[in-house]
Design a protein around this motif. Structure first.
Motif, mmCIF file in Angstrom:
data_model
loop_
_atom_site.group_PDB
_atom_site.id
_atom_site.type_symbol
_atom_site.label_atom_id
_atom_site.label_comp_id
_atom_site.label_asym_id
_atom_site.label_seq_id
_atom_site.Cartn_x
_atom_site.Cartn_y
_atom_site.Cartn_z
ATOM 1 N N LEU A 171 -6.743 10.821 3.341
ATOM 2 C CA LEU A 171 -5.631 9.927 3.081
ATOM 3 C C LEU A 171 -5.564 9.274 4.525
ATOM 4 C CD1 LEU A 171 -5.300 11.391 0.347
ATOM 5 C CD2 LEU A 171 -2.760 10.950 0.697
ATOM 6 N N ASN A 174 -8.120 7.015 4.969
ATOM 7 C CA ASN A 174 -8.008 5.801 3.935
ATOM 8 C C ASN A 174 -6.692 5.499 3.875
ATOM 9 O OD1 ASN A 174 -11.086 5.804 2.624
ATOM 10 N ND2 ASN A 174 -10.768 7.905 2.843
ATOM 11 N N ARG A 176 -4.395 2.866 3.152
ATOM 12 C CA ARG A 176 -4.053 1.807 2.413
ATOM 13 C C ARG A 176 -3.358 2.581 1.174
ATOM 14 N NH1 ARG A 176 -7.571 -2.305 0.059
ATOM 15 N NH2 ARG A 176 -5.660 -3.386 0.051
ATOM 16 N N ARG A 177 -1.934 2.112 0.887
ATOM 17 C CA ARG A 177 -1.092 2.494 -0.146
ATOM 18 C C ARG A 177 -0.942 1.721 -1.250
ATOM 19 N NH1 ARG A 177 3.339 6.148 3.186
ATOM 20 N NH2 ARG A 177 1.701 7.107 4.681
ATOM 21 N N GLU A 179 -2.347 0.312 -5.287
ATOM 22 C CA GLU A 179 -2.843 0.795 -6.298
ATOM 23 C C GLU A 179 -4.178 1.291 -6.492
ATOM 24 O OE1 GLU A 179 -2.619 0.053 -11.215
ATOM 25 O OE2 GLU A 179 -1.766 -1.388 -9.874
ATOM 26 N N SER A 181 -5.909 3.405 -4.417
ATOM 27 C CA SER A 181 -6.048 4.124 -3.504
ATOM 28 C C SER A 181 -5.900 5.542 -3.421
ATOM 29 C CB SER A 181 -5.132 3.507 -2.160
ATOM 30 O OG SER A 181 -3.812 4.109 -2.504
ATOM 31 N N PRO A 182 -6.468 6.273 -2.454
ATOM 32 C CA PRO A 182 -6.298 7.641 -2.406
ATOM 33 C C PRO A 182 -4.920 8.328 -2.488
ATOM 34 C CG PRO A 182 -8.456 7.138 -1.037
ATOM 35 C CD PRO A 182 -7.626 5.748 -1.721
ATOM 36 N N TRP A 183 -4.015 7.449 -1.673
ATOM 37 C CA TRP A 183 -2.615 7.820 -1.666
ATOM 38 C C TRP A 183 -1.982 7.751 -2.913
ATOM 39 C CZ3 TRP A 183 1.267 9.088 1.669
ATOM 40 C CH2 TRP A 183 2.609 8.948 1.340
ATOM 41 N N ASP A 184 -2.467 6.585 -3.592
ATOM 42 C CA ASP A 184 -1.717 6.298 -4.991
ATOM 43 C C ASP A 184 -2.245 7.451 -6.007
ATOM 44 O OD1 ASP A 184 -0.483 4.431 -7.043
ATOM 45 O OD2 ASP A 184 -2.374 4.459 -7.703
ATOM 46 N N LYS A 185 -3.495 7.742 -6.118
ATOM 47 C CA LYS A 185 -4.042 8.731 -6.792
ATOM 48 C C LYS A 185 -3.396 10.279 -6.749
ATOM 49 C CE LYS A 185 -8.634 6.587 -7.483
ATOM 50 N NZ LYS A 185 -10.068 6.638 -7.400
#
Length: 199
Positions: A171, A174, A176-177, A179, A181-185
């Protein structure tokens, strides 16, 4: 002294592989610590990472560097409190230059993780990244193919539920937050974990 505290004292005396054979100080003069893990003995949720990094080794605490701070942040965003989670790793000592642990090093350390599972008996295990996910599930599939669902695994005759997660370091690379994105997942995975514990 609790059974878990006694176990962690033994972990800190472990010399079962070359990673644990420094005796309090590295060759470069830096402090050396085993990092057995931390959290409540009655935790329903257990997080298992790969191995300590430099900051973890320096402090003797798991997930306290940049990745750890991001992990704490995303746990909170999902409604999970770090203080209620037991956090540890497959290997309790830092590999040189933070390289991936060798199979022999993992094998030497797995009895300690097995003992932690037995002492804590978590309802759910979150495996952070490839090494713990593949080790506990006994597969070669990468994290992208494993995350997003619950898995069952059996350890010393006891079946447990596991949810693989991205490593926070991924994260950080990567950030970016948005929809998808790795953060979102990862946030969605953690929300599902919270719902599982509440169910």
């Amino acid at each position: 002294m609790s059974a878990l505290s006694a176990l962690h004292q033994r972990v800190c005396q472990c010399r079962n592989c070359p990673l644990g054979q420094a005796d309090g100080v590295r060759e470069d003069g830096s402090a050396f610590y085993h990092v057995p893990g931390e959290g409540p003995e009655n935790a329903r949720l257990m997080i298992v990472g790969e191995a300590p990094g430099a900051e973890e080794e320096r402090t003797g605490r798991p997930f306290v560097g940049r990745s750890g701070r991001l992990l704490t942040e995303i746990l909170a965003a999902a409604g999970l409190e770090r203080e209620e989670i037991f956090i540890t790793s497959v290997c309790k000592c830092r590999p040189p230059k933070n390289r991936t642990p060798l199979k022999t090093e993992i094998a030497a350390c797995l009895p300690w993780l097995a003992a932690q599972f037995e002492a804590i008996r978590p309802r759910l295990v979150l495996a952070v990244g490839n090494v713990p996910s593949q080790t506990l599930l006994g597969v070669k599939t990468g994290i992208n193919g494993l995350r997003g669902r619950f898995h069952q695994f059996t350890w010393n005759g006891r079946t447990m539920t596991l949810r693989p997660l991205f490593h926070p370091a991924y994260l950080l690379r990567n950030p970016r937050r948005v929809e998808g994105s790795p953060w979102d997942k990862m946030l969605r995975d953690l929300v599902e974990a919270r719902r599982f514990l509440a169910g």
